[in-house]
Write an enzyme that holds these catalytic residues in place. Structure first.
Site, mmCIF file in Angstrom:
data_model
loop_
_atom_site.group_PDB
_atom_site.id
_atom_site.type_symbol
_atom_site.label_atom_id
_atom_site.label_comp_id
_atom_site.label_asym_id
_atom_site.label_seq_id
_atom_site.Cartn_x
_atom_site.Cartn_y
_atom_site.Cartn_z
ATOM 1 N N ASN A 32 35.893 1.028 -3.937
ATOM 2 C CA ASN A 32 36.033 -0.336 -3.355
ATOM 3 C C ASN A 32 36.922 -1.102 -4.323
ATOM 4 O O ASN A 32 36.474 -1.518 -5.383
ATOM 5 C CB ASN A 32 34.629 -0.931 -3.247
ATOM 6 C CG ASN A 32 34.570 -2.288 -2.582
ATOM 7 O OD1 ASN A 32 33.631 -3.018 -2.842
ATOM 8 N ND2 ASN A 32 35.511 -2.644 -1.748
ATOM 9 N N CYS A 58 29.950 -9.945 -4.632
ATOM 10 C CA CYS A 58 30.600 -8.636 -4.501
ATOM 11 C C CYS A 58 30.004 -7.718 -5.560
ATOM 12 O O CYS A 58 30.223 -7.940 -6.756
ATOM 13 C CB CYS A 58 32.100 -8.807 -4.707
ATOM 14 S SG CYS A 58 33.016 -7.267 -4.539
ATOM 15 N N HIS A 72 24.403 -9.232 5.764
ATOM 16 C CA HIS A 72 24.467 -7.802 6.081
ATOM 17 C C HIS A 72 23.588 -7.477 7.275
ATOM 18 O O HIS A 72 22.488 -8.025 7.405
ATOM 19 C CB HIS A 72 24.006 -6.964 4.881
ATOM 20 C CG HIS A 72 24.912 -7.095 3.696
ATOM 21 N ND1 HIS A 72 26.033 -6.306 3.510
ATOM 22 C CD2 HIS A 72 24.891 -7.967 2.657
ATOM 23 C CE1 HIS A 72 26.642 -6.673 2.401
ATOM 24 N NE2 HIS A 72 25.979 -7.685 1.857
ATOM 25 N N GLU A 113 33.197 -3.897 6.488
ATOM 26 C CA GLU A 113 33.050 -5.165 5.790
ATOM 27 C C GLU A 113 33.653 -6.345 6.557
ATOM 28 O O GLU A 113 34.730 -6.223 7.151
ATOM 29 C CB GLU A 113 33.717 -5.103 4.411
ATOM 30 C CG GLU A 113 32.904 -4.358 3.389
ATOM 31 C CD GLU A 113 33.331 -4.683 1.980
ATOM 32 O OE1 GLU A 113 33.854 -5.789 1.769
ATOM 33 O OE2 GLU A 113 33.127 -3.834 1.095
ATOM 34 N N CYS A 152 30.295 -0.494 -0.800
ATOM 35 C CA CYS A 152 29.979 -1.932 -0.792
ATOM 36 C C CYS A 152 28.675 -2.095 -1.566
ATOM 37 O O CYS A 152 27.626 -1.593 -1.111
ATOM 38 C CB CYS A 152 29.824 -2.420 0.653
ATOM 39 S SG CYS A 152 29.405 -4.167 0.771
ATOM 40 N N GLY A 153 28.751 -2.751 -2.707
ATOM 41 C CA GLY A 153 27.565 -2.846 -3.568
ATOM 42 C C GLY A 153 26.468 -3.699 -2.959
ATOM 43 O O GLY A 153 25.302 -3.287 -2.909
ATOM 44 N N THR A 154 26.837 -4.866 -2.456
ATOM 45 C CA THR A 154 25.815 -5.723 -1.830
ATOM 46 C C THR A 154 25.259 -5.036 -0.581
ATOM 47 O O THR A 154 24.060 -5.096 -0.306
ATOM 48 C CB THR A 154 26.417 -7.086 -1.435
ATOM 49 O OG1 THR A 154 27.624 -6.876 -0.689
ATOM 50 C CG2 THR A 154 26.702 -7.938 -2.663
ATOM 51 N N GLY A 155 26.151 -4.324 0.133
ATOM 52 C CA GLY A 155 25.710 -3.608 1.336
ATOM 53 C C GLY A 155 24.756 -2.480 1.008
ATOM 54 O O GLY A 155 23.827 -2.194 1.770
HETATM 55 N N1 LIG Z 1 32.586 -5.009 -1.271
HETATM 56 C C1 LIG Z 1 31.653 -6.007 -1.749
HETATM 57 C C2 LIG Z 1 31.091 -6.856 -0.674
HETATM 58 C C3 LIG Z 1 32.130 -7.682 -0.063
HETATM 59 C C4 LIG Z 1 31.500 -8.533 0.973
HETATM 60 C C5 LIG Z 1 32.557 -9.266 1.735
HETATM 61 N N2 LIG Z 1 33.196 -8.375 2.687
HETATM 62 C C6 LIG Z 1 31.924 -10.426 2.472
HETATM 63 O O1 LIG Z 1 32.649 -11.102 3.175
HETATM 64 O O2 LIG Z 1 30.707 -10.641 2.288
HETATM 65 C C7 LIG Z 1 30.516 -5.411 -2.531
HETATM 66 O O3 LIG Z 1 30.735 -4.412 -3.208
HETATM 67 O O4 LIG Z 1 29.406 -5.986 -2.488
#
Ligand SMILES: N[C@H](CCC[C@H](N)C(=O)O)C(=O)O
Length: 284
Positions: free
Chosen positions: A16, A76, A167, A216, A225-228
């Site tokens: 990412n 992020c 999410h 995303e 995606c870490g938060t995901g």
């Molecule tokens: N890639 C990111 C999350 C990006 C989230 C973004 N796409 C949004 O609008 O919330 C991660 O690693 O958490």
């Protein structure tokens, strides 16, 4: 360096990838426009978005994250690990316990180094938010956990979690065969998500291991995606599919997620990689 040039660093967490600008040294007037320009994989540098490393009077540094479409995300996970690596490797901070101010509050991080460079980072991602109104998701339920929804002519079992950003987690028998390109945008732009949504498609392998792919908000499919990943593990726990420590396989690598019941905090551990440093012509 010419006045028209701006330094940047290309970094990724599990594939990412973002363009990082050190705003302790550089000035960015229009981050949304810059994010759209640098993210283009033909006319720009090529990335999932732009991350600014900014001064903070509440933490060691502040992070601002912009998607490839220029929209700003609140948090992020892969990005914050790279921010930690950047500030340590560039001697902006000399300690392996770091705080970063984000749109989702101040996060605490622990850095692990090899030959003086950060290779792994453990992030306290804080508490997951389940209240539908705070995701936000339009629902007649207070929380959306294991709820059937109709999207793209299919019925999905959906769980909504905010990690500061929204999410929607759904479960599939096989992430490899998933038609993500068709369904991802239908979730992202669905009217039940007033601020759009990041959507994670999860294949449970065991009580300790899952596969995950992600579409995303504002960037499309990314390799991780870490938060995901945190939202996905929370959804697995809430629906009884896994325990509290899960290894998550993403297209771009693996993340380890731990949910700590007593604090209700989620911890994410994973890599951070610097690819190269460069200069880009700034637009005036
Ligand atoms: N890639 C990111 C999350 C990006 C989230 C973004 N796409 C949004 O609008 O919330 C991660 O690693 O958490």
């Amino acid at each position: 360096m010419g006045e028209w040039m701006m330094k940047f660093t290309k970094m990724h967490g599990c594939g990412n990838d973002y363009v990082y600008i050190n705003c302790l040294e550089e000035k960015v007037d229009n981050p949304a426009e810059l994010a759209r320009r640098v993210s283009d994989r033909h006319f720009g540098i090529g990335s999932d978005g732009l991350i600014l490393i900014c001064p903070s009077d509440r933490a060691d540094v502040r992070m601002r994250m912009f998607n490839a479409d220029g929209s700003e995300g609140e948090m992020c996970g892969n990005g914050i690990r790279c921010v930690a690596k950047y500030v340590y490797d560039h001697h902006i901070v000399e300690k392996t316990g770091l705080s970063v101010e984000t749109g989702a509050g101040i996060k605490q991080l622990d850095l692990f180094t090899e030959q003086g460079k950060v290779v792994q980072v453990r992030v306290d991602m804080g508490e997951p938010v389940l209240a539908a109104a705070q995701i936000p998701v339009v629902s007649d339920k207070a929380e959306v956990i294991g709820v059937p929804v109709e999207v793209g002519g299919k019925t999905w079992e959906m769980t909504c979690v905010s990690m500061g950003n929204p999410h929607a987690v759904v479960f599939v028998p096989d992430t490899a065969g998933l038609d993500l390109i068709s369904y991802g945008p239908l979730f992202e732009h669905h009217e039940m998500f007033p601020k759009r949504v990041n959507t994670e498609f999860v294949q449970v392998l065991s009580r300790e291991e899952i596969n995950m792919r992600v579409w995303e908000r504002g960037s499309g499919e990314t390799l991780a995606c870490g938060t995901g990943t945190c939202a996905s593990v929370m959804a697995c726990i809430l629906t009884g599919r896994t325990g509290h420590r899960v290894l998550v396989h993403l297209l771009g690598g693996d993340l380890t997620i731990e949910y700590e019941e007593k604090s209700n905090h989620i911890f994410m551990t994973g890599p951070a990689v610097t690819v190269y440093e460069g200069e880009i012509e700034t637009i005036r």
